[in-house]
Design a protein around this motif. Structure first.
Motif, short mmCIF file in Angstrom:
data_model
loop_
_atom_site.label_atom_id
_atom_site.label_comp_id
_atom_site.label_asym_id
_atom_site.label_seq_id
_atom_site.Cartn_x
_atom_site.Cartn_y
_atom_site.Cartn_z
N TYR A 93 0.72 -1.39 -0.23
CA TYR A 93 -0.07 -0.05 0.15
C TYR A 93 1.03 1.12 0.09
N ARG A 94 0.56 2.16 -0.59
CA ARG A 94 1.06 3.62 -0.62
C ARG A 94 1.35 4.20 0.72
N ILE A 95 2.63 4.57 1.07
CA ILE A 95 3.05 5.20 2.34
C ILE A 95 3.08 6.68 2.19
N THR A 96 2.26 7.41 3.07
CA THR A 96 2.17 8.82 2.77
C THR A 96 2.61 9.46 3.94
N GLN A 97 3.60 8.87 4.83
CA GLN A 97 4.40 9.62 5.83
C GLN A 97 5.26 8.41 6.50
N ALA A 98 6.55 8.89 6.64
CA ALA A 98 7.28 7.75 7.42
C ALA A 98 8.29 8.74 8.65
N HIS A 99 8.23 7.97 9.77
CA HIS A 99 8.82 8.64 10.95
C HIS A 99 9.75 7.72 11.59
N ARG A 100 10.82 7.97 11.81
CA ARG A 100 11.75 7.10 12.40
C ARG A 100 12.05 7.67 13.77
N HIS A 101 11.70 6.72 15.00
CA HIS A 101 12.04 7.13 16.30
C HIS A 101 13.14 6.16 16.88
N LEU A 102 14.05 7.17 17.49
CA LEU A 102 15.02 6.44 18.40
C LEU A 102 14.66 6.37 19.89
N ILE A 120 9.96 2.21 13.74
CA ILE A 120 9.55 2.87 12.37
C ILE A 120 7.82 2.81 12.36
N GLU A 121 7.54 4.29 11.94
CA GLU A 121 6.11 4.49 12.05
C GLU A 121 5.82 5.03 10.61
N VAL A 122 4.70 4.36 9.99
CA VAL A 122 4.42 4.72 8.62
C VAL A 122 2.87 5.08 8.55
N VAL A 123 2.55 5.89 7.90
CA VAL A 123 1.03 6.25 7.55
C VAL A 123 0.66 5.62 6.21
N LEU A 124 -0.17 4.44 6.15
CA LEU A 124 -0.56 3.81 4.87
C LEU A 124 -2.00 4.14 4.32
N PRO A 127 -7.11 -0.12 2.29
CA PRO A 127 -8.46 -0.17 1.52
C PRO A 127 -9.50 0.34 2.62
N GLY A 128 -10.05 1.60 2.43
CA GLY A 128 -11.03 2.15 3.03
C GLY A 128 -10.77 3.04 4.12
N SER A 129 -9.37 2.95 4.51
CA SER A 129 -9.07 4.08 5.40
C SER A 129 -7.53 4.23 5.63
N LYS A 130 -7.05 5.18 6.17
CA LYS A 130 -5.67 5.30 6.52
C LYS A 130 -5.46 4.57 7.84
N LEU A 131 -4.12 4.28 8.23
CA LEU A 131 -3.76 3.50 9.12
C LEU A 131 -2.45 3.61 9.63
N ARG A 132 -2.01 3.90 10.86
CA ARG A 132 -0.76 4.03 11.28
C ARG A 132 -0.03 2.56 11.73
N LEU A 133 1.06 2.42 11.14
CA LEU A 133 1.71 1.18 11.36
C LEU A 133 3.14 1.32 12.03
N VAL A 134 3.41 0.63 13.24
CA VAL A 134 4.63 0.81 13.99
C VAL A 134 5.54 -0.53 14.29
N THR A 135 6.72 -0.59 13.78
CA THR A 135 7.42 -1.91 14.04
C THR A 135 8.43 -1.61 14.86
N THR A 136 8.96 -2.29 15.70
CA THR A 136 9.88 -1.92 16.71
C THR A 136 10.57 -3.44 17.14
N HIS A 137 11.91 -3.18 17.66
CA HIS A 137 12.48 -4.37 18.44
C HIS A 137 13.05 -3.82 19.77
N GLY A 180 -0.03 16.01 6.15
CA GLY A 180 -1.56 15.11 5.90
C GLY A 180 -1.83 14.66 7.08
N GLU A 181 -3.01 13.65 7.10
CA GLU A 181 -3.67 12.87 8.13
C GLU A 181 -2.63 11.90 8.65
N ARG A 182 -2.59 11.86 9.95
CA ARG A 182 -1.69 10.86 10.96
C ARG A 182 -2.73 10.23 11.73
#
Length: 284
Positions: A93-102, A120-124, A127-137, A180-182
């Motif tokens: 899906y299209r990524i509209t924002q990316a944020h890298r958090h230390l 890593i945080e992205v806004v995607l 289908p039907g809506s925008k969604l934030r996704l965060v992955t971490t370790h 844009g929307e986050r």
């Protein structure tokens, strides 16, 4: 919408050999729309198996139709060449924002091994809506550092929710201001290095800060009353001593109704962790 989260152990199998192609094969069979990976390496010959290749590029190249966002909070230089270790998101899906958090890394003299950790945080546009996704370790060795990282994730989540409440487009402003929307609706995934029910696990799922939506363990919501399936300790790897769960999907309260399934893929031995797959029903 299928999301895979997997700590790939830099592609190193239990025999000490690196087979990044085996990781790619597993991912293709899982047929994901979004891939979230931890322990991706580049130019690290000292790692078991000698991870000299740039795995970020290998994995992104293998999924050429996906958008790639990488973040290596561990970035070491030798002879001006970066040696990277961190996280990677690949999205159909299209990524509209990316944020890298230390994330925080407070000094802990009782647990000297460790490394910088990030998210890593992205806004995607899903289908039907925008969604934030965060992955971490998160940190493994130091409970103090891991709890500080959990608290920072909660603060970042509260900030995102607060900004979502007051969001208004400003098309007259210059491009850097037009983020844009986050949205507040979010999925958090990765290797959290915490056991189900532990103090840091409970801290992450505590009621939201400053009116932020509370995070919910997607496995518990989908498999009420069932113990978490183990995500480590399978297939004869020397670590950990017994099967346990360290890898999770957490979702905001409003997304719980959209969780169709959460499953651990226990068959593969390509890493010392198992892939976890979340399936979300599209929603407006």
């Amino acid at each position: 919408m299928r999301v895979v989260s997997w700590n790939i152990h830099w592609g190193c199998g239990k025999d000490g050999r690196i087979r990044i192609h085996a990781v790619i094969d597993v991912l293709r069979k899982l047929n994901p729309d979004i891939i979230c990976l931890q322990e991706v390496a580049a130019n690290h010959p000292e790692l078991e198996g000698s991870a000299t290749a740039n795995q970020f590029k290998q994995l992104a190249g293998a999924f050429g139709g996906f958008h790639a966002i990488e973040y290596a909070p561990s970035e070491i230089y030798r002879n001006n060449v970066p040696r990277l270790f961190g996280n990677l998101i690949l999205s159909k899906y299209r990524i509209t924002q990316a944020h890298r958090h230390l994330l925080p890394w407070p000094a802990d003299p009782d647990n000297l091994p460790g490394m910088p950790r990030g998210a890593i945080e992205v806004v995607l546009d899903t289908p039907g809506s925008k969604l934030r996704l965060v992955t971490t370790h998160l940190e493994y060795h130091s409970p103090l550092q891991r709890l500080a990282q959990v608290q920072r994730l909660r603060e970042l989540h509260a900030q995102a929710c607060a900004r979502a409440r007051i969001f208004a487009p400003h098309p007259e402003m210059d491009a850097p201001y037009q983020l844009g929307e986050r949205p507040a609706a979010a999925v958090y995934c990765g290797d959290f290095n915490m056991a189900p029910g532990a103090a840091d696990y409970q801290a992450l799922l505590a009621p939201g800060l400053d009116g932020a939506s509370t995070l919910v363990d997607a496995w518990s919501a989908q498999h009420a009353g069932q113990a978490h399936a183990p995500t480590t300790g399978l297939h004869g790897y020397p670590w950990p001593e017994k099967p346990d769960c360290y890898d999770y999907f957490f979702v905001t309260e409003d997304l719980v109704r959209r969780v169709a399934s959460v499953e651990v893929q226990s068959e593969t031995a390509a890493s010392d962790h198992q892939p976890v797959v979340l399936e979300l029903i599209p929603g407006a």
